[in-house]
Scaffold this motif. Structure first.
Motif: not given
Ligand code: ZN
Length: 240
Positions: A13-15, A170-175, A225-227, A230-232
């Motif tokens: 999985g992603q994590d 969080d999930k944004a931080g994981t990406w 992913w969306k967050r 948006e951040q980048v």
């Protein structure tokens, strides 16, 4: 005791893929372990093989990647009645825990991993447990893992560390961490090959990868992913 070696609990999985990349950058030698315990979808086991072979050639640290071990734990399926192992609807049980929760699953996984690590003289286990998105899972909490670390170290009479690089991410931080560890190549590998969807759906490709798009795992992955995008894309951010 090889303090420079780590054993990553790797599901495909992603994590756990981000954890594997993290371990490759922090340890001289890295092995992986996976578990078959009656998951409804064999796709998870198929994708983990693909991710393992691709990450080894993708990352400069890929040469550190060693043996992969897959253990069969059918007993876990026999004692579980959850949405991951039976065709029950994914919803929240009266306890407040998602029905995807397999009681004690991570305790068992880590204990088996520790037994393998002992045989291999590996001092650190690495897992993708995370308190930020799955706080309903009591065996993902750091307090639980601290206690388990102590129990395993006492029970095996050898110091064993449980590293959880995603615990407060969080999930944004994981990406973001994936990008930091492996750039566009690792992000692309995660999007194309890692599997997260509870329903085993791999026909519809979203910007964040394959999945049904509506199960709790897909929703978390999509929102993260969306967050992150948006951040980048904000002018103040130095990202990709
Ligand atoms: Zn899904």
């Amino acid at each position: 005791m090889t303090t420079g070696a780590a054993l990553v609990l790797f599901s495909g999985g992603q994590d756990s893929t981000v954890c594997l990349a993290w371990a490759l950058s922090h340890f001289e030698a890295v092995e992986t372990i996976g578990f078959r315990y009656g998951q409804r979808h064999a796709v998870e086991m198929a994708q983990r093989e693909i991710v393992l072979s691709e990450i080894a050639s993708l990352l400069p640290t890929g040469r550190r990647l060693g043996a992969d071990t897959v253990l069969d734990l059918p007993a876990l399926a026999a004692i579980s009645d959850t949405a991951l192992t039976r065709d029950s609807e994914i919803s929240f049980a009266a306890s407040g825990l998602p029905t995807t929760f397999v009681p004690g699953r991570n305790l068992l996984f880590l204990t088996y991993a520790a037994a393998l690590a002992y045989r291999r003289s590996i001092g650190t286990l690495v897992g993708g447990m995370c308190e930020t998105d799955f706080s309903g899972y009591p065996d993902c909490r750091r307090a639980t893992l601290d206690a388990l670390e102590t129990a395993i170290s006492l029970g095996m009479d050898r110091s064993v560390a449980i590293a959880t690089p995603l615990m407060t991410v969080d999930k944004a931080g994981t990406w973001a961490l994936a990008y930091e560890l492996g750039g566009d190549g690792l992000v692309s590998l995660i999007v194309e090959e890692t599997h997260t969807c509870y329903l085993g759906e791999r026909t519809h490709r979203h910007p964040w990868g394959y999945g049904c798009g509506t199960c709790p795992a897909c929703e978390l992955r999509a929102k993260g992913w969306k967050r992150w995008r948006e951040q980048v894309s904000s002018p103040s951010h130095p990202g990709p």
